[in-house]
Design an enzyme around this catalytic site. Structure first.
Site, mmCIF file in Angstrom:
data_model
loop_
_atom_site.group_PDB
_atom_site.id
_atom_site.type_symbol
_atom_site.label_atom_id
_atom_site.label_comp_id
_atom_site.label_asym_id
_atom_site.label_seq_id
_atom_site.Cartn_x
_atom_site.Cartn_y
_atom_site.Cartn_z
ATOM 1 N N ARG A 1 0.833 -1.198 0.000
ATOM 2 C CA ARG A 1 0.000 0.000 0.000
ATOM 3 C C ARG A 1 0.866 1.246 0.000
ATOM 4 O O ARG A 1 1.884 1.291 0.679
ATOM 5 C CB ARG A 1 -0.896 0.020 1.246
ATOM 6 C CG ARG A 1 -1.788 -1.176 1.389
ATOM 7 C CD ARG A 1 -2.881 -1.246 0.382
ATOM 8 N NE ARG A 1 -3.758 -0.079 0.380
ATOM 9 C CZ ARG A 1 -4.890 -0.025 -0.318
ATOM 10 N NH1 ARG A 1 -5.279 -1.041 -1.066
ATOM 11 N NH2 ARG A 1 -5.626 1.046 -0.281
ATOM 12 N N VAL A 2 0.443 2.229 -0.747
ATOM 13 C CA VAL A 2 1.251 3.447 -0.752
ATOM 14 C C VAL A 2 1.159 4.174 0.587
ATOM 15 O O VAL A 2 2.015 4.955 0.934
ATOM 16 C CB VAL A 2 0.904 4.401 -1.905
ATOM 17 C CG1 VAL A 2 1.507 3.924 -3.188
ATOM 18 C CG2 VAL A 2 -0.588 4.600 -2.031
ATOM 19 N N ASP A 3 0.102 3.878 1.306
ATOM 20 C CA ASP A 3 0.013 4.504 2.619
ATOM 21 C C ASP A 3 1.011 3.863 3.587
ATOM 22 O O ASP A 3 1.173 4.285 4.698
ATOM 23 C CB ASP A 3 -1.421 4.468 3.178
ATOM 24 C CG ASP A 3 -2.241 3.335 2.606
ATOM 25 O OD1 ASP A 3 -1.612 2.359 2.128
ATOM 26 O OD2 ASP A 3 -3.472 3.405 2.646
ATOM 27 N N ASP A 4 1.651 2.817 3.157
ATOM 28 C CA ASP A 4 2.659 2.165 3.981
ATOM 29 C C ASP A 4 4.067 2.581 3.586
ATOM 30 O O ASP A 4 5.039 1.934 3.968
ATOM 31 C CB ASP A 4 2.547 0.647 3.867
ATOM 32 C CG ASP A 4 1.271 0.124 4.515
ATOM 33 O OD1 ASP A 4 0.850 -0.962 4.158
ATOM 34 O OD2 ASP A 4 0.718 0.858 5.352
ATOM 35 N N VAL A 5 4.155 3.589 2.765
ATOM 36 C CA VAL A 5 5.480 4.044 2.381
ATOM 37 C C VAL A 5 5.948 5.112 3.359
ATOM 38 O O VAL A 5 5.189 5.991 3.742
ATOM 39 C CB VAL A 5 5.485 4.584 0.942
ATOM 40 C CG1 VAL A 5 6.788 5.309 0.644
ATOM 41 C CG2 VAL A 5 5.285 3.448 -0.031
#
Ligand code: 6R9
Length: 821
Positions: free
Chosen positions: A689-693
């Protein structure tokens, strides 16, 4: 050969075995090498076998020898073998470092040493086994196991090797596999793919005509818009067509003379509980329930909630709904009363279908009691549930089930009064078929709404090509029907294609860790579709649990749900699939309804941990941080440029949130929320997930990358990483780490872990904090709830938000307790 060598290696001299193999070894576990640890005279023997054949063996005494020295010598010996022998280049490239794991195998004074060879980024290629030292040395060896990964001479070798090889392309695995479909080369795929993108009406029209339509759809049947700047978002497929999902799943096959073929093979929680339902049986039960629903006033467009364990009646209830045009809303049987109430009330489901209880492993969940609570909660919110239909579960009989007269009814009593024929409700292709709630990154769960015709054709087409699914195949999707995978690939796709679908009510380790493989053998499963979380759980067990069961029926393996780490991939491939079954890593979402990116394994080589190429009609694009399209190799945010048939229609009662969540972030595209990398071969790797970058000092660090590095520590069981605010770096890395049950949560291990990340990714990615986590907060489907971890990391432990989807909420308290320790 090795066994002889081992016994021959007596005395204190080191024996280096002759290399018996010169070609690239097949990725299979070597045989077990049994040596004797002799605790009586204090002499034990250590032997290490290298994956390319050969190995070293040495005796030493418990007391006198410097074990660290012995190990180091062996590591150096390994390197020497690597350097001096005329190894095939492919083998050389694969050997990156050796990890030593110590396992207590019980027995008289015996422990087993596990030696794993890794390729860059922690992929285990294969492992060999070295034996044995006496139990006396175990504690010291544990420390050493960590030492060899994290520091000392062996690690110097490792880092040299890693940096030299990190830029090499990952192993590409071309399994000898021919799909029975006609797509067995990349050229054939390219041609079809091009057509699917350029002329969706034609491509999907052809696929659609393989199903039954009461009224044929138009030639120009696609009408979609995924660009918010061009008006309302819509995805309409098979316009003008009238069809029915249940008819296509059941009646069509019975009419074609396949009524006696098994449709569902149900395996209960305990061994010996099983049931075969033919297509005819299933159709009859679906009809009875369809009639009963109609008798309760349910008709086209009404929502019915289903809250059941994995019994055959669960997909039967789904099929009964779609048969009469009702919309099912399956709520996973592990959700709490609060979560159920919210989903029932939001979708205005007047009827709930449930079961007296649910039993998974040794744990039972009183579903009916939870439904009662949910009904109360819903009524407080002003929504009344009219009827609760209850299936009697053998683990909780009628007399013991809580009951509300006038509202509750028994499944068997009601259905026995219904006819086994039920008229089909012919529905426009764009009629909604089901709702499925999924968590967003914030707030209230979203009611994802799917269509009838587009969903049907998307599900069937993808299963046909990805799994090579054909009539009569025994297909086992281990997902629960409470998730999208259980909708598309346990219920609808297998039945649409006339296959046999396995339903398992229990858990993979009950009554023993061989249960999954026992079921594979029992039903002669051809395709097994599962999740990395299950693979990792079973990988941790002794391999004998796998190998004792016959897996020769397996032809193809599949994974879904999260990126699969190469080590788990390799184990699945080698140990489970005996290196002969391709693994299709399938990327998709609740919202996409069907698999979007996955290998057609007859057509191109696989890469461990890679979803590979887009399926028909799927146009993935990578965007950089400025929203510009990345051409060729690169990494960015994954968006989709074209609509596809099984695309969600909307969010229930909330077109605005639908547009804002998925179409507003990147105008002109569907925003997946995932990041991805395209390699030189055009293969797509989902990075999470990009929110996990996390952005550390301007460097983008994928949480999965850091987690992979931490997990490569011999003592590490699992790791989860979040980004927290950092005064200097912008964001800092905060890592939650679970160690193997026999490992020590010590400062030394902490240092080793940090060092590993520095070595494998770079100093910028080194975690600022390692928070010991004997358990991680996970949903019942195995996804780590990072939102909760983030709050704990930030110290915001007072308001952790909704924890109802956690499998075990006590984990959270333990984590808070350990904060700062
Ligand atoms: C089908 C399903 C969707 C999210 C998705 C992504 C992750 C799913 C994956 C994968 C890497 C794969 N995901 N499959 N990541 N490789 N093969 O799981 O739906 O529950 O909605 O989850 O799961 O992050 O965005 P859903």
């Amino acid at each position: 050969m090795q066994r002889e060598g081992l016994h021959a290696a007596r005395g204190r001299s080191r024996t280096v075995w002759k290399n018996g193999q010169s070609s690239l070894p097949r990725f299979r576990e070597l045989g077990a090498y049994h040596g004797q640890g002799d605790s009586r005279n204090g002499v034990a023997q250590l032997s290490l076998c290298w994956p390319w054949g050969g190995g070293v063996s040495q005796d030493w005494s418990q007391e006198g020898d410097d074990l660290a020295g012995v190990f180091r010598k062996h590591m150096v010996a390994a390197a020497a073998i690597r350097d001096t022998r005329a190894l095939p280049p492919a083998v050389k490239a694969l050997q990156t470092f050796v990890r030593v794991n110590v396992h207590d195998v019980g027995g008289p004074g015996v422990i087993l040493l596990h030696v794993c060879c890794f390729q860059p980024h922690g992929a285990r290629l294969r492992h060999s086994r070295g034996l044995l030292v006496t139990r006396v040395g175990m504690d010291r060896l544990k420390v050493l196991a960590g030492h060899f990964v994290a520091g000392g001479p062996a690690s110097e070798l490792d880092s040299r090797q890693t940096s030299a090889e990190a830029s090499e392309p990952p192993t590409s695995i071309d399994v000898k596999y021919r799909a029975r479909s006609n797509i067995n080369d990349r050229g054939a795929y390219e041609a079809l793919y091009k057509g699917s993108i350029q002329e969706p009406d034609k491509f999907w029209g052809k696929q659609g005509s393989q199903y039954a339509w009461k009224q044929q759809f138009q030639e120009q049947h696609v009408d979609c818009n995924i660009d918010v700047r061009r008006g309302k978002i819509r995805s309409r497929w098979f316009a003008g067509g009238l069809t029915n999902l249940a008819f296509n799943c059941l009646d069509r096959h019975v009419e074609d003379g396949r009524g006696d073929q098994p449709c569902f093979l149900w395996e209960g929680n305990d061994v010996g509980q099983d049931r075969v339902l033919t297509y005819r049986d299933t159709l009859a039960e679906v009809c009875r329930l369809g009639n009963w629903l109609r008798s309760q006033g349910i008709s086209k467009g009404d929502v019915v909630a289903i809250y059941m364990p994995m019994v055959a009646e669960l997909p039967i209830a789904m099929l009964a709904c779609v048969r009469i045009g009702a919309i099912h809303n399956v709520v996973f049987g592990g959700f709490s009363a609060d979560a159920l109430a919210a989903r029932v009330a939001d979708s205005r489901a007047r009827i709930i279908i449930t079961s007296s209880t649910s039993v998974r492993g040794k744990k039972s969940t009183p579903l009916k009691q939870i439904v009662d609570q949910a009904c109360k909660l819903a009524s407080k919110e002003g929504f009344k549930v009219d009827k609760v239909l209850v299936l009697e579960h053998s683990a909780l009989p009628k007399g013991k089930t809580p009951w509300t007269q006038g509202r509750d009814l028994w499944w068997a009593d009601e259905l026995s009064q219904q006819k086994p024929q039920c008229d089909v409700e012919w529905l426009p292709a764009e009629a909604p078929s089901f709702l499925l709630y999924t968590s967003g990154s914030t707030g209230k769960p979203k009611g994802v709404q799917h269509s009838t015709g587009g969903f049907m054709v998307g599900a069937g087409t993808t299963a046909k090509y990805v799994f090579d699914l054909q009539p009569g195949d025994v297909f086992w999707c281990t997902a629960d029907c409470g998730w999208i995978t259980g909708h598309t690939y346990l219920t609808y796709a297998p039945l649409l294609l006339g296959a046999t679908s396995v339903i398992f009510e229990g858990v993979p380790v009950h009554p023993d860790p061989g249960r999954v493989w026992q079921i594979v053998a029992k039903y002669k499963v051809r395709q097994l579709y599962t999740a990395p979380t299950l693979i990792r759980a079973l990988e941790a067990q002794d391999h004998k649990w796998v190998t004792k069961h016959d897996r020769s029926s397996l032809k193809l393996l599949g994974t879904v749900g999260e990126p699969i780490n190469p080590r788990a991939w390799q184990w699945f491939h080698e140990v489970v699939g005996e290196s002969r079954c391709p693994i299709v890593d399938t990327w998709w979402q609740t919202e996409t309804g069907m698999i979007m990116i996955a290998a057609l394994p007859g057509a191109w080589p696989l890469k461990p941990g890679c979803a590979t190429l887009p399926l028909f009609g799927v146009l993935p694009v990578l965007l950089d941080s400025e929203g510009k399209e990345i051409k060729g190799a690169g990494e960015g945010v994954l968006v989709l440029k074209q609509a596809w048939p099984a695309m969600m229609q909307t969010l229930l009662n909330n077109q605005q949130r639908f547009e804002e969540t998925y179409f507003a972030p990147q105008k002109g595209f569907y925003f997946t929320g995932d990041g991805a990398r395209r390699d030189e071969d055009g293969y797509i790797w989902i990075t999470g997930r990009v929110d996990d970058v996390i952005n550390v000092s301007g460097h983008r660090v994928g949480t999965a990358e850091v987690e992979g590095a931490l997990s490569s520590h011999a003592a590490c069981d699992e790791a989860a990483v979040v980004g927290v605010e950092h005064k200097v770096k912008g964001q800092g890395i905060y890592a939650f780490v679970t160690l193997h049950s026999d490992s020590d949560y010590s400062d030394a291990t902490r240092k080793e872990l940090v060092k590993l990340v520095r070595e494998q990714i770079g100093a910028f990615a080194a975690p600022d904090t390692i928070h010991w986590a004997p358990g991680l907060p996970k949903t019942r489907s195995g996804k780590i709830l990072r939102r909760v971890l983030l709050k704990i990391a930030k110290g915001e432990t007072k308001d952790l938000g909704d924890l109802s989807s956690l499998a075990d909420s006590s984990v959270v308290d333990k984590l808070i307790e350990r904060r700062g320790k």
